[in-house]
Structure formats: structure tokens, C-alpha cells
Design an enzyme around this catalytic site. Sequence first.
Site, PDB file in Angstrom:
ATOM      1  N   ASP A  30      13.333  21.304 -23.919  1.00 52.55           N
ATOM      2  CA  ASP A  30      12.772  20.639 -22.741  1.00 52.55           C
ATOM      3  C   ASP A  30      12.873  21.558 -21.532  1.00 52.55           C
ATOM      4  OD1 ASP A  30      12.340  17.261 -22.206  1.00 52.55           O
ATOM      5  OD2 ASP A  30      12.222  18.683 -20.541  1.00 52.55           O
ATOM      6  N   PHE A 135       4.983   4.086 -32.380  1.00 50.42           N
ATOM      7  CA  PHE A 135       4.936   2.666 -31.989  1.00 50.42           C
ATOM      8  C   PHE A 135       6.330   2.131 -31.708  1.00 50.42           C
ATOM      9  CE2 PHE A 135       1.217   3.686 -34.510  1.00 50.42           C
ATOM     10  CZ  PHE A 135       0.206   3.245 -33.673  1.00 50.42           C
ATOM     11  N   ARG A 137       9.611   0.704 -29.992  1.00 49.39           N
ATOM     12  CA  ARG A 137       9.896  -0.158 -28.832  1.00 49.39           C
ATOM     13  C   ARG A 137      11.223   0.252 -28.232  1.00 49.39           C
ATOM     14  NH1 ARG A 137       9.792  -5.429 -32.297  1.00 49.39           N
ATOM     15  NH2 ARG A 137      10.622  -3.842 -33.712  1.00 49.39           N
ATOM     16  N   GLU A 138      11.285   0.371 -26.921  1.00 46.25           N
ATOM     17  CA  GLU A 138      12.560   0.686 -26.271  1.00 46.25           C
ATOM     18  C   GLU A 138      13.565  -0.392 -26.620  1.00 46.25           C
ATOM     19  OE1 GLU A 138      12.648   1.839 -22.186  1.00 46.25           O
ATOM     20  OE2 GLU A 138      10.752   2.920 -22.366  1.00 46.25           O
ATOM     21  N   LYS A 187      -3.632   4.022 -31.163  1.00 47.70           N
ATOM     22  CA  LYS A 187      -2.483   3.847 -30.267  1.00 47.70           C
ATOM     23  C   LYS A 187      -2.868   3.057 -29.005  1.00 47.70           C
ATOM     24  CE  LYS A 187       1.297   4.399 -28.027  1.00 47.70           C
ATOM     25  NZ  LYS A 187       2.667   4.175 -28.340  1.00 47.70           N
ATOM     26  N   PHE A 232       4.464 -11.778 -29.224  1.00 46.19           N
ATOM     27  CA  PHE A 232       3.851 -11.394 -27.950  1.00 46.19           C
ATOM     28  C   PHE A 232       3.127 -12.538 -27.261  1.00 46.19           C
ATOM     29  CE2 PHE A 232       4.350  -7.082 -26.466  1.00 46.19           C
ATOM     30  CZ  PHE A 232       5.252  -6.641 -27.413  1.00 46.19           C
ATOM     31  N   CYS A 243       4.916   2.273 -20.803  1.00 46.37           N
ATOM     32  CA  CYS A 243       3.774   2.404 -21.727  1.00 46.37           C
ATOM     33  C   CYS A 243       2.602   1.490 -21.393  1.00 46.37           C
ATOM     34  CB  CYS A 243       4.244   2.150 -23.142  1.00 46.37           C
ATOM     35  SG  CYS A 243       5.631   3.182 -23.595  1.00 46.37           S
ATOM     36  N   LYS A 246       0.704   1.964 -17.958  1.00 45.61           N
ATOM     37  CA  LYS A 246       0.060   3.277 -17.915  1.00 45.61           C
ATOM     38  C   LYS A 246      -1.127   3.342 -18.883  1.00 45.61           C
ATOM     39  CE  LYS A 246       2.218   6.750 -20.200  1.00 45.61           C
ATOM     40  NZ  LYS A 246       1.419   7.614 -21.065  1.00 45.61           N
TER      41      LYS A 246
HETATM   42  C1  UGA Z   1       5.506  -0.870 -26.318  1.00 46.76           C
HETATM   43  C2  UGA Z   1       4.995  -1.203 -27.725  1.00 46.76           C
HETATM   44  O1  UGA Z   1       5.538  -2.454 -28.159  1.00 46.76           O
HETATM   45  C3  UGA Z   1       5.417  -0.113 -28.729  1.00 46.76           C
HETATM   46  O2  UGA Z   1       4.848  -0.394 -30.000  1.00 46.76           O
HETATM   47  C4  UGA Z   1       4.880   1.237 -28.216  1.00 46.76           C
HETATM   48  O3  UGA Z   1       5.308   2.294 -29.056  1.00 46.76           O
HETATM   49  C5  UGA Z   1       5.395   1.500 -26.823  1.00 46.76           C
HETATM   50  O4  UGA Z   1       4.998   0.417 -25.940  1.00 46.76           O
HETATM   51  C6  UGA Z   1       4.782   2.802 -26.372  1.00 46.76           C
HETATM   52  O5  UGA Z   1       3.565   2.862 -26.158  1.00 46.76           O
HETATM   53  O6  UGA Z   1       5.500   3.820 -26.367  1.00 46.76           O
HETATM   54  P1  UGA Z   1       7.883  -1.109 -25.067  1.00 46.76           P
HETATM   55  O7  UGA Z   1       7.185  -0.613 -23.839  1.00 46.76           O
HETATM   56  O8  UGA Z   1       9.203  -0.576 -25.439  1.00 46.76           O
HETATM   57  O9  UGA Z   1       6.926  -0.867 -26.359  1.00 46.76           O
HETATM   58  O10 UGA Z   1       8.071  -2.655 -24.835  1.00 46.76           O
HETATM   59  P2  UGA Z   1       7.666  -4.043 -25.549  1.00 46.76           P
HETATM   60  O11 UGA Z   1       8.822  -4.575 -26.280  1.00 46.76           O
HETATM   61  O12 UGA Z   1       6.403  -3.900 -26.298  1.00 46.76           O
HETATM   62  O13 UGA Z   1       7.416  -4.941 -24.259  1.00 46.76           O
HETATM   63  C7  UGA Z   1       6.454  -4.564 -23.278  1.00 46.76           C
HETATM   64  C8  UGA Z   1       6.467  -5.513 -22.125  1.00 46.76           C
HETATM   65  O14 UGA Z   1       5.836  -6.737 -22.460  1.00 46.76           O
HETATM   66  C9  UGA Z   1       7.861  -5.893 -21.611  1.00 46.76           C
HETATM   67  O15 UGA Z   1       7.845  -5.847 -20.205  1.00 46.76           O
HETATM   68  C10 UGA Z   1       8.079  -7.313 -22.098  1.00 46.76           C
HETATM   69  O16 UGA Z   1       8.909  -8.049 -21.248  1.00 46.76           O
HETATM   70  C11 UGA Z   1       6.638  -7.836 -22.066  1.00 46.76           C
HETATM   71  N1  UGA Z   1       6.411  -8.939 -23.028  1.00 46.76           N
HETATM   72  C12 UGA Z   1       6.464  -8.708 -24.362  1.00 46.76           C
HETATM   73  C13 UGA Z   1       6.112 -10.200 -22.545  1.00 46.76           C
HETATM   74  O17 UGA Z   1       6.059 -10.427 -21.326  1.00 46.76           O
HETATM   75  N2  UGA Z   1       5.866 -11.207 -23.448  1.00 46.76           N
HETATM   76  C14 UGA Z   1       5.912 -11.012 -24.782  1.00 46.76           C
HETATM   77  O18 UGA Z   1       5.676 -11.977 -25.536  1.00 46.76           O
HETATM   78  C15 UGA Z   1       6.223  -9.737 -25.254  1.00 46.76           C
END
Ligand code: UGA
Length: 440
Positions: A30, A135, A137-138, A187, A232, A243, A246
Amino acid sequence: MKVCVVGMGYVGSVAAACLKESGHEVIGVDLDRLKLKSPPYEPGLVSLLRTIPLYHPSEIEGPLGEVILVCVGTPTRSDGSVDLTQVWSSIQWVKSLQSEGVVVVKSTVPPGTGEEISKRLLLDTGLNYVSNPEFLREGRAIYDWFHPDRIIVGAKSPEPVKVLENLYSGIKTPWIVTDITSAETIKYAANAFLATKVSFINEVAAICDKVNASIDEVRKGLSLDPRIGSDFLRPGLGYGGSCFPKDIRALDHLFPSDLLRAVITVNNRQRALPVQSLKSTFGSLYGVTVSILGLSFKPETDDIREAPSIDIIRLLLSEGATVRAFDPRASMVAREVLPRSVTVGSDLLGCISNSQATVIVTEWPEIVGADWPEIYKRMGSPRFLFDGRNCLDPCKMVEIGFCYHGVGRSGRDIYQRSSRFPWESPGRHLSEQGSQSSRL
Ligand code: UGA
């Protein structure tokens, strides 16, 4: 296999750690020395990363490995376009060090990028370009790495695909092998669809609030249709993180979309909900003390990028409220970006003591499982509670005495209905409601 991961941010660190765990020989690179010293917070990551040699690019002279994973950032510019500088310069750097091997791009890049890079940079080399979107998830990234729903590989020939089959040999999941541009599009489409689901359920929650319906019941009725499913569809203060916001903006910038613009509009609107609700209870927020519970964009991370909490706090301050904030993990990071007037800490009871209003922004287990009767005792009147993630039982909260508001939960309607049926004590009526919602 000898693997080099370029970009030790979130995806790169997880990839490096998990590939090492699978038995590969891994190094990480990095430009940012800070990233080499302190990896991003992710449960289980630090111990896995410990044995991986990390370098600044200036410290490397020879070939990097059979596989180079490009996991650098692709930030959005202010106009919504994607800044691909780091991807181009990383591949240029790889090309300056070796002329054979597979360059696997995991960074999220606009459809067409891989083809352009292959044409403009890699045509005269033995380097093969592969698109292999992530894909993860954090908060669940290590688990997701070893248990993906699918592996997407976009390539121009079978040889680099075989190399990836070796790289991921321990992981059992369906593979989609396709062209580079389709892999890149998958993606964006996946994130856009998930964000659309979130905004859709938030729109339905808004309807529920207007007609005094219960989003919990409506969601249950929707989810039992297998074509819709239950994932979701949690209503709340909307999506955040590094993610979804953006990627949705970037896709809309590249291919203007009425649907995606509506998704963004609904998501922005959700962040204003607690402030609107507070204003309709208090009138002016001048001098009102509001506690914010949860700062990270979701639980199990300290990531506050595009977190609803930051916008909500700014709105509250602009209305004259006094703001205190609690987060079990993100308080240090948030301290850096929040105005000095906001008290930030990791002591929940200290945060809510004597505040007149509490807003739940992130559904951390520490918040959901908190001692709510004690919180009630310590708060000041009128003990306004906005549950921005619908993570508490509304009836229990009303029974405790809170002035409870959720998203699409028509909190006030609970009072109205009990007054419409005066022979039912409010408590009894509310418990019946509670048993309905707690079955969810
Ligand atoms: C998301 C995708 O789920 C991953 O598959 C993907 O790899 C990643 O983006 C990426 O592009 O790198 P992440 O950002 O870690 O992952 O978070 P999510 O768990 O997907 O949640 C996203 C947001 O949606 C959060 O703010 C969460 O609070 C919100 N959310 C999720 C809701 O408000 N309601 C839901 O039912 C689900």
C-alpha cells in the site's frame, strides 16, 4: 501460490488474510504507510493479518507473484463520476515489475473499465486481466470470504480462470464465468438492487405512517412471498457505508436512471425523519438535549463513512439542539469528524443521562439489549425515543413510559386506538400489539 495484494484497505486486508489462511504465500502493498500499520476494524482480521509481510511500493523491485489482486480505492468525484486513478496506476506499476501473471481486479469499477485497461495497458504483455468483484459485508467479511453465495469471474480466456480456480480451491460455491464487462456490471447491479430494496421498504414505511398501518405486519406479509423474500427489507434511517451510496451515485452518473435517483431521494429523506419527529414533539429544538445512540453506518464496524448519524447530528445542531453521542466502537473515529460541541463517548448511560430525547441510529447489540427501564429513569422529561432501526419492541417501550416513535410504526396511533376503546386499559391494548410485533 504466490499472491500480492495491492491496496490494504478493507477488501485488500480481508483478501490477504483469508488467502494466507487458505495456505497461499501472500504479501500486501500500500502507498499509505498508515494502512500498513493499522488495518481496518473487522472482527477476526487483526490476528489473521499478523504474519503477512506488508510493503510500501518503493520497497519492492522484483516480480510480485503469480496472482496480483488489485483492491485499491475507487472514490467518487463531486459530480458522481468514479476516480480510477489508483486502479490505472496500480496496474501500470505491476506492468513495470513483471510481464507474466494474472491481474485480478476486485475494486468496484464501472462497466467497460477492464476492457479499456486490457486494450490500453496489457495488450503487449503476458499479463491477463480478470474482473473478480467482491460481495463482502463489513462486520461479516471473513465469514463471507469463506462462504460466498457465488464467485464471479470475468475473463478473456480460460487460462486465468484456471489460476483463480486454484486460488479459491477450498471454497465451494457456484461460479459464474463470463466476460469482463458483465462481471463488472453484476457488482453494480447487485448493490443497486439491494439499495433499491432498502428504499422500497422505507417508502412502504412512509405509507404505513400516513395510514396508521404497521410496517412490521406489512413486512411479514410481504416476506412470506418467496418471490419477495425477507432480506434487506428492514426499514430505518436508510443505507450508508462506503459502498451503496458511492456505487448507486456512480451508476446513476454513468447511466442516468429515474429509478436510482428515486432510491437516493428516499434514502436522503430517511435521515431527516428523527429531526422532523422531534420538531413535531418539541416545536423548537433550541436547548433540547438529544442523545444519539450508534454512530457507525451499521453494527459490528467502526466505519462512519456516509453514516446517517453524521447527517442527523448536523441537522440537530443546525436546529439548536445540544447533542451527545454514543457508539461502542466508532466514537474515536467519529470524534475526528464531529464538531467539538458534540459530546462523544462509549458510555451509554452517561450519554443518555438527563437528555430529553434519544435517537437510535445503529442497532448495536449493546443498544438493543440495554437496560431500557434504567435509561427511562435517567432521561429527562418527556423521554422522547426515536427508534431509527425499529430494533426495540414498541409496546414494551410505551409500557416503560417512553414517548416512542419508530419508522412506519405509527407510534402515536397506539395511543389513539387505545383511546378509541376506552374499556381497554392502554397497557393491555399495547401488550396485544407487542405480542404481534414480537413474533416478527
Ligand atoms: C454491501 C453489500 O451487502 C456487499 O455485498 C458488498 O460487497 C459491499 O456493500 C460492497 O460493495 O463492498 P456493506 O456496505 O458492508 O455491504 O453493508 P450491508 O450490510 O449491505 O448494509 C448496507 C446498508 O444498508 C447499511 O447502512 C444497513 O444499515 C442498510 N440496510 C441493510 C438497511 O437499512 N435495511 C436492510 O434491510 C439492510
